[in-house]
Design an enzyme around this catalytic site. Structure first.
Site, PDB file in Angstrom:
ATOM      1  CB  SER A 183      -2.435   1.230   1.914  1.00  8.43           C
ATOM      2  OG  SER A 183      -2.455  -0.167   1.980  1.00  8.43           O
ATOM      3  CG  HIS A 211      -1.149   5.566   0.481  1.00  7.41           C
ATOM      4  ND1 HIS A 211      -2.412   5.983   0.112  1.00  7.41           N
ATOM      5  CD2 HIS A 211      -1.089   4.240   0.204  1.00  7.41           C
ATOM      6  CE1 HIS A 211      -3.086   4.939  -0.354  1.00  7.41           C
ATOM      7  NE2 HIS A 211      -2.314   3.876  -0.316  1.00  7.41           N
ATOM      8  CE  LYS A 242      -3.228   4.807  -3.831  1.00 10.65           C
ATOM      9  NZ  LYS A 242      -4.375   4.266  -4.464  1.00 10.65           N
TER      10      LYS A 242
END
Ligand code: PMP
Length: 398
Positions: A183, A211, A242
């Site tokens: 990250s 991610h 996200k």
């Protein structure tokens, strides 16, 4: 030892200094979102600080799903999942995630942070060992610390060090935990090698896909698709905050692991269920992501172009090969000053400072999305180059 009061005072002094230098950027109030733009203090800024990688935040179908679920179930639930908090929206989302991640079952929790905390600490107990990459996300570290297992950290993506630690650590059960995409640096975990080591040493593999979902792999399925793998990972964890523009976190795994989490993990048993609006929004997002493949292609084109353009302008983007792009500027004051000047020029970006990253690797951390146009990216890189030159430093000269 500073004690409680001393620590509070130290923070207050630091905030005061940053405020005086106009270098206090955190907790800004966003008044409006508009795709790649935000409105702050009545002014529109180009946003490089969003996690909505494929631009799903605000998608009409996803908003509608959330509103419909609120109309049907209300804004909250009747409490914890294991008692009266499980609605058909939760069951349906978990089935969708399991199908998407190609596992037997899935479970959702109320945040990604809580998912790592509760899953690691409930799976790993006394006598076990958890092997954690040195730069894994804080929620993974906290999950390891909360468990009674031996907490073993290995050097970042260093397979020789992981092997050494596996060899020298006695344990009943072993789990290797990594971020799929790290990250802070945006690099990808060497998953095939990790799986090989796990097989050799009888360890489970736990991967945090916060991610990588929507980012890695031809169709955005994540790290398994990226490496062309169909097995070898025991626990696929991810966030719903996200790429998936809702809130919450999930674990996708074999049914027996999900059964364990649904009866033994403290966040499932003792914390209220994810609200139905977020639950339904998350489910619709997985559907939209599958259908609107152009978003994943566009994101890939954008981060490749962005990294290339920054490098050509002389900036250090570290090992990034994904949508998280660090622009490593080194010195703290200059990183903050660059942030301030970019903001003055209409760009919303955040500095990440030590100790969140190693000393002297202070950085701007840009997240590029499928919303950004080539012109947006060029504008960002040109403005940063100008700002950096104005500060008397030629990119690449340090
Ligand atoms: N894992 C990683 C790798 C993350 O980056 C984050 C959030 N930044 C989390 C977990 C926590 O997710 P959430 O924000 O949904 O709680």
């Amino acid at each position: 030892m500073k004690g409680f009061k001393g620590r509070i005072d130290t923070l207050q002094e630091r905030l005061k200094k940053l405020r005086e230098e106009e270098h206090l950027f955190y907790n800004r109030e966003i008044q409006e979102h508009d795709n790649q733009f935000v409105v702050i203090g009545g002014k529109r800024y180009l946003n490089f600080t969003t996690y909505s990688y494929i631009g799903l935040l605000g998608h009409p179908r996803i908003n509608k799903a959330a509103k419909d679920a609120i109309d049907k179930f209300g804004s909250g639930t009747h409490g914890v999942r294991i008692l009266a908090g499980t609605t058909s929206a939760h069951v349906s989302l978990e089935n969708t995630i399991a199908k998407y991640k190609r596992t037997e079952a899935a479970v959702v929790f109320s945040s990604g942070y809580v998912t790592n905390l509760t899953t690691i600490s409930s799976l790993c107990g006394r006598g076990d060992a958890v092997f954690c990459d040195m730069i894994n996300h804080a929620s993974i570290v906290d999950g390891c610390l909360l468990s009674s297992a031996k907490f073993v950290r290995f050097k970042h993506s260093d397979m020789a060090d992981l092997r050494k630690k596996l060899e020298e650590t006695e344990a009943v059960g072993r789990v290797i935990v990594v971020d799929a995409v790290f990250s802070m640096d945006g690099d990808i975990a060497p998953l095939p090698e990790i799986i090989e080591l796990a097989k050799e040493f009888g360890a489970l593999v736990y991967v945090d896909e916060a991610h990588s979902t929507g980012v890695l792999g031809k169709t955005g399925e994540g790290i398994m698709e990226y490496f062309g793998l169909t097995e070898g990972v025991d626990i696929l964890m991810g966030t719903l905050s996200k790429t998936i523009p809702a809130a919450g976190g999930y674990v996708a795994a074999k049914k027996e692991i999900i059964d364990w989490l649904k009866h033994q993990s403290r966040a499932y048993v003792f914390s209220a269920a994810l609200p139905p609006g977020a639950t339904a929004a998350a489910e619709e997002s997985f559907k939209v992501m599958k259908e609107e493949q152009w978003r994943i292609t566009k994101l890939r084109e954008n981060y490749q172009y962005y990294i290339k353009t920054l490098k050509e302008a002389g900036f250090d983007t570290g090992p990034s090969e994904t949508a998280i792009v660090p622009i490593i500027l080194g010195d703290e004051w200059r990183t903050c000053e660059a942030t301030r000047q970019l903001f003055e020029n209409g760009i919303f970006i955040m500095p990440i400072l030590s100790p969140a990253v190693p000393p002297n690797t202070n950085r701007l951390r840009a997240n590029v999305t499928s919303w950004h146009t080539k012109e947006d990216i060029d504008f960002m890189v040109n403005t940063l180059s100008d700002v950096w030159k104005n500060m008397g430093i030629k990119p690449g000269s340090e």
